[in-house]
Design a protein around this motif. Sequence first.
Motif, PDB file in Angstrom:
ATOM      1  N   ALA A 137      41.013  42.744  46.407  1.00 56.41           N
ATOM      2  CA  ALA A 137      41.315  41.443  46.998  1.00 56.41           C
ATOM      3  C   ALA A 137      41.084  41.395  48.509  1.00 56.41           C
ATOM      4  O   ALA A 137      41.118  40.322  49.107  1.00 56.41           O
ATOM      5  CB  ALA A 137      42.769  41.063  46.692  1.00 56.41           C
ATOM      6  N   GLY A 138      40.860  42.543  49.127  1.00 58.20           N
ATOM      7  CA  GLY A 138      40.660  42.552  50.571  1.00 58.20           C
ATOM      8  C   GLY A 138      41.936  42.269  51.347  1.00 58.20           C
ATOM      9  O   GLY A 138      41.913  41.632  52.402  1.00 58.20           O
ATOM     10  N   ILE A 139      43.066  42.710  50.814  1.00 55.70           N
ATOM     11  CA  ILE A 139      44.384  42.513  51.429  1.00 55.70           C
ATOM     12  C   ILE A 139      45.025  43.883  51.598  1.00 55.70           C
ATOM     13  O   ILE A 139      44.833  44.771  50.756  1.00 55.70           O
ATOM     14  CB  ILE A 139      45.281  41.634  50.531  1.00 55.70           C
ATOM     15  CG1 ILE A 139      44.582  40.300  50.217  1.00 55.70           C
ATOM     16  CG2 ILE A 139      46.632  41.367  51.183  1.00 55.70           C
ATOM     17  CD1 ILE A 139      45.301  39.477  49.162  1.00 55.70           C
ATOM     18  N   SER A 140      45.786  44.078  52.662  1.00 61.56           N
ATOM     19  CA  SER A 140      46.398  45.379  52.888  1.00 61.56           C
ATOM     20  C   SER A 140      47.393  45.703  51.773  1.00 61.56           C
ATOM     21  O   SER A 140      47.986  44.805  51.156  1.00 61.56           O
ATOM     22  CB  SER A 140      47.126  45.418  54.232  1.00 61.56           C
ATOM     23  OG  SER A 140      48.295  44.615  54.196  1.00 61.56           O
TER      24      SER A 140
ATOM     25  N   LEU B 203      45.546  36.635  46.548  1.00 63.95           N
ATOM     26  CA  LEU B 203      46.015  37.613  45.568  1.00 63.95           C
ATOM     27  C   LEU B 203      46.194  36.959  44.210  1.00 63.95           C
ATOM     28  O   LEU B 203      45.820  37.537  43.180  1.00 63.95           O
ATOM     29  CB  LEU B 203      47.329  38.240  46.037  1.00 63.95           C
ATOM     30  CG  LEU B 203      47.970  39.256  45.081  1.00 63.95           C
ATOM     31  CD1 LEU B 203      47.013  40.406  44.787  1.00 63.95           C
ATOM     32  CD2 LEU B 203      49.277  39.786  45.674  1.00 63.95           C
ATOM     33  N   ALA B 204      46.750  35.757  44.181  1.00 67.12           N
ATOM     34  CA  ALA B 204      46.946  35.053  42.916  1.00 67.12           C
ATOM     35  C   ALA B 204      45.618  34.808  42.218  1.00 67.12           C
ATOM     36  O   ALA B 204      45.490  34.973  41.004  1.00 67.12           O
ATOM     37  CB  ALA B 204      47.673  33.723  43.159  1.00 67.12           C
ATOM     38  N   ARG B 205      44.598  34.423  42.976  1.00 68.35           N
ATOM     39  CA  ARG B 205      43.285  34.154  42.386  1.00 68.35           C
ATOM     40  C   ARG B 205      42.666  35.434  41.808  1.00 68.35           C
ATOM     41  O   ARG B 205      42.047  35.418  40.734  1.00 68.35           O
ATOM     42  CB  ARG B 205      42.358  33.545  43.443  1.00 68.35           C
ATOM     43  CG  ARG B 205      42.666  32.082  43.720  1.00 68.35           C
ATOM     44  CD  ARG B 205      41.954  31.585  44.962  1.00 68.35           C
ATOM     45  NE  ARG B 205      40.515  31.563  44.806  1.00 68.35           N
ATOM     46  CZ  ARG B 205      39.811  30.508  44.393  1.00 68.35           C
ATOM     47  NH1 ARG B 205      40.434  29.389  44.056  1.00 68.35           N
ATOM     48  NH2 ARG B 205      38.504  30.555  44.315  1.00 68.35           N
ATOM     49  N   PHE B 206      42.848  36.544  42.495  1.00 66.08           N
ATOM     50  CA  PHE B 206      42.294  37.803  41.986  1.00 66.08           C
ATOM     51  C   PHE B 206      43.054  38.278  40.747  1.00 66.08           C
ATOM     52  O   PHE B 206      42.451  38.826  39.820  1.00 66.08           O
ATOM     53  CB  PHE B 206      42.300  38.864  43.080  1.00 66.08           C
ATOM     54  CG  PHE B 206      41.104  38.790  43.985  1.00 66.08           C
ATOM     55  CD1 PHE B 206      39.880  39.312  43.604  1.00 66.08           C
ATOM     56  CD2 PHE B 206      41.189  38.168  45.217  1.00 66.08           C
ATOM     57  CE1 PHE B 206      38.770  39.232  44.430  1.00 66.08           C
ATOM     58  CE2 PHE B 206      40.079  38.074  46.051  1.00 66.08           C
ATOM     59  CZ  PHE B 206      38.867  38.612  45.655  1.00 66.08           C
ATOM     60  N   LEU B 207      44.371  38.068  40.708  1.00 67.99           N
ATOM     61  CA  LEU B 207      45.133  38.431  39.510  1.00 67.99           C
ATOM     62  C   LEU B 207      44.675  37.603  38.317  1.00 67.99           C
ATOM     63  O   LEU B 207      44.498  38.132  37.209  1.00 67.99           O
ATOM     64  CB  LEU B 207      46.635  38.232  39.753  1.00 67.99           C
ATOM     65  CG  LEU B 207      47.313  39.178  40.744  1.00 67.99           C
ATOM     66  CD1 LEU B 207      48.793  38.842  40.849  1.00 67.99           C
ATOM     67  CD2 LEU B 207      47.137  40.630  40.338  1.00 67.99           C
ATOM     68  N   LEU B 208      44.473  36.327  38.530  1.00 63.68           N
ATOM     69  CA  LEU B 208      44.012  35.454  37.451  1.00 63.68           C
ATOM     70  C   LEU B 208      42.608  35.854  36.993  1.00 63.68           C
ATOM     71  O   LEU B 208      42.286  35.771  35.806  1.00 63.68           O
ATOM     72  CB  LEU B 208      44.029  33.997  37.909  1.00 63.68           C
ATOM     73  CG  LEU B 208      45.421  33.404  38.125  1.00 63.68           C
ATOM     74  CD1 LEU B 208      45.315  32.020  38.772  1.00 63.68           C
ATOM     75  CD2 LEU B 208      46.180  33.308  36.811  1.00 63.68           C
TER      76      LEU B 208
ATOM     77  N   ALA C  31      48.549  35.113  49.970  1.00 62.60           N
ATOM     78  CA  ALA C  31      49.199  34.860  48.679  1.00 62.60           C
ATOM     79  C   ALA C  31      48.271  34.148  47.692  1.00 62.60           C
ATOM     80  O   ALA C  31      48.108  34.615  46.553  1.00 62.60           O
ATOM     81  CB  ALA C  31      50.490  34.066  48.881  1.00 62.60           C
ATOM     82  N   PRO C  32      47.630  33.030  48.068  1.00 64.10           N
ATOM     83  CA  PRO C  32      46.686  32.401  47.132  1.00 64.10           C
ATOM     84  C   PRO C  32      45.522  33.315  46.773  1.00 64.10           C
ATOM     85  O   PRO C  32      45.051  33.308  45.632  1.00 64.10           O
ATOM     86  CB  PRO C  32      46.198  31.168  47.911  1.00 64.10           C
ATOM     87  CG  PRO C  32      47.266  30.883  48.890  1.00 64.10           C
ATOM     88  CD  PRO C  32      47.808  32.228  49.279  1.00 64.10           C
TER      89      PRO C  32
ATOM     90  N   ALA D 126      47.594  29.935  43.398  1.00 67.59           N
ATOM     91  CA  ALA D 126      46.160  30.226  43.572  1.00 67.59           C
ATOM     92  C   ALA D 126      45.411  29.048  44.169  1.00 67.59           C
ATOM     93  O   ALA D 126      44.399  29.225  44.846  1.00 67.59           O
ATOM     94  CB  ALA D 126      45.549  30.594  42.214  1.00 67.59           C
ATOM     95  N   GLU D 127      45.890  27.829  43.926  1.00 65.12           N
ATOM     96  CA  GLU D 127      45.223  26.633  44.436  1.00 65.12           C
ATOM     97  C   GLU D 127      45.701  26.216  45.811  1.00 65.12           C
ATOM     98  O   GLU D 127      45.130  25.312  46.427  1.00 65.12           O
ATOM     99  CB  GLU D 127      45.403  25.479  43.455  1.00 65.12           C
ATOM    100  CG  GLU D 127      44.714  25.718  42.114  1.00 65.12           C
ATOM    101  CD  GLU D 127      43.238  26.019  42.264  1.00 65.12           C
ATOM    102  OE1 GLU D 127      42.579  25.332  43.082  1.00 65.12           O
ATOM    103  OE2 GLU D 127      42.733  26.934  41.597  1.00 65.12           O
ATOM    104  N   ALA D 128      46.774  26.858  46.297  1.00 68.44           N
ATOM    105  CA  ALA D 128      47.323  26.499  47.612  1.00 68.44           C
ATOM    106  C   ALA D 128      46.458  27.082  48.713  1.00 68.44           C
ATOM    107  O   ALA D 128      45.978  28.213  48.607  1.00 68.44           O
ATOM    108  CB  ALA D 128      48.761  26.992  47.731  1.00 68.44           C
ATOM    109  N   MET D 129      46.249  26.341  49.769  1.00 68.10           N
ATOM    110  CA  MET D 129      45.410  26.805  50.880  1.00 68.10           C
ATOM    111  C   MET D 129      46.221  27.511  51.954  1.00 68.10           C
ATOM    112  O   MET D 129      45.677  28.206  52.784  1.00 68.10           O
ATOM    113  CB  MET D 129      44.653  25.617  51.493  1.00 68.10           C
ATOM    114  CG  MET D 129      43.643  24.998  50.552  1.00 68.10           C
ATOM    115  SD  MET D 129      42.309  26.133  50.126  1.00 68.10           S
ATOM    116  CE  MET D 129      41.479  26.277  51.695  1.00 68.10           C
ATOM    117  N   GLU D 130      47.489  27.289  51.997  1.00 71.37           N
ATOM    118  CA  GLU D 130      48.312  27.883  53.064  1.00 71.37           C
ATOM    119  C   GLU D 130      49.391  28.759  52.459  1.00 71.37           C
ATOM    120  O   GLU D 130      49.867  28.489  51.375  1.00 71.37           O
ATOM    121  CB  GLU D 130      48.964  26.784  53.923  1.00 71.37           C
ATOM    122  CG  GLU D 130      47.943  25.879  54.602  1.00 71.37           C
ATOM    123  CD  GLU D 130      47.086  26.600  55.606  1.00 71.37           C
ATOM    124  OE1 GLU D 130      47.509  27.659  56.096  1.00 71.37           O
ATOM    125  OE2 GLU D 130      46.013  26.104  55.919  1.00 71.37           O
TER     126      GLU D 130
END
Length: 226
Positions: free
Chosen positions: A183-186, A155-160, A152-153, A222-226
Amino acid sequence: MDVDALYDSLPRQALLASLSREGLAELLRDTREHKARKGDTLLRQGDKGDFLIILLSGQVRVTVYSSNGREIVLAYAGAGEVLGEIALLDGGHRTASVIAMESLSYLTLARGAFERVIAANHRIALSLMTELATRLRLANQTIETDRSYAAAPRLARFLLRLLADEERGGVIQLSQTELAMFAGISRENINRQLSLWAQDGIVAIEQGKIRVIDMMPLEEIAEAME
C-alpha cells in the motif's frame, strides 16, 4: 503432473481457466517443473524474458525496485496464476521480480512453446489480452490511490483489492510489513489504523492475519478522500 487436479484448482479468473482440459494438457506437455524455497526469486526484474512460469502451489509477490532501491509490491499471486508473459510478448526484459513467500512448486514454459499455444488457441490469446488489460487497470488505480487518497482510504482500498479474490474469503494472510510495501504506507501507520478499525469492529487481527468483519464501513472509508 496431474492435469485434472490443476485444472480443477484453477481460479476462475486465471489465464489458464480459458483452456479446456485437453488444451491445458497440451500446454503442460512442454513445461518443466521446479521447486522454490521462501525468499527465492523466480523471475528477476531486468533479466531477459525467454520463459513464463505457472504456479502450482504456494504464494508469491510481484514487486518492482525503484532507482533508489525501494521495493514496491504490485500484486500477490497463487496457484494457477501465469507470470512473466509480458516479456515473452514484447521481447523485452522482465518488468518486475517474482519472489516466493513460502515453499512452492511451479512450471516453466519456453517462448517457442508459448507462441505455438497462442497461435493455435485463440481463446487463450483473448484471455491473455483481457488479463493484461486488467493489470493495466489495476496499475492505473494504484497510481490514483497513491496520489489522491490519504492513508486510511488508501489502506481500505488495498484491503478490498486483496479481498476481491473470492478464494481468500474474508481473511488476508499478509503481514503488516507486506501490507506496508503493497500500500505504500509505513508499518506504524498500518498498525495504528488496523488497531482503530479493530476497536470499531471492522476488522480483527488474528495471529498475523487480518479478518474483515464488516465490509460496509471499509467500503465507505475506501471512498473517502480525507
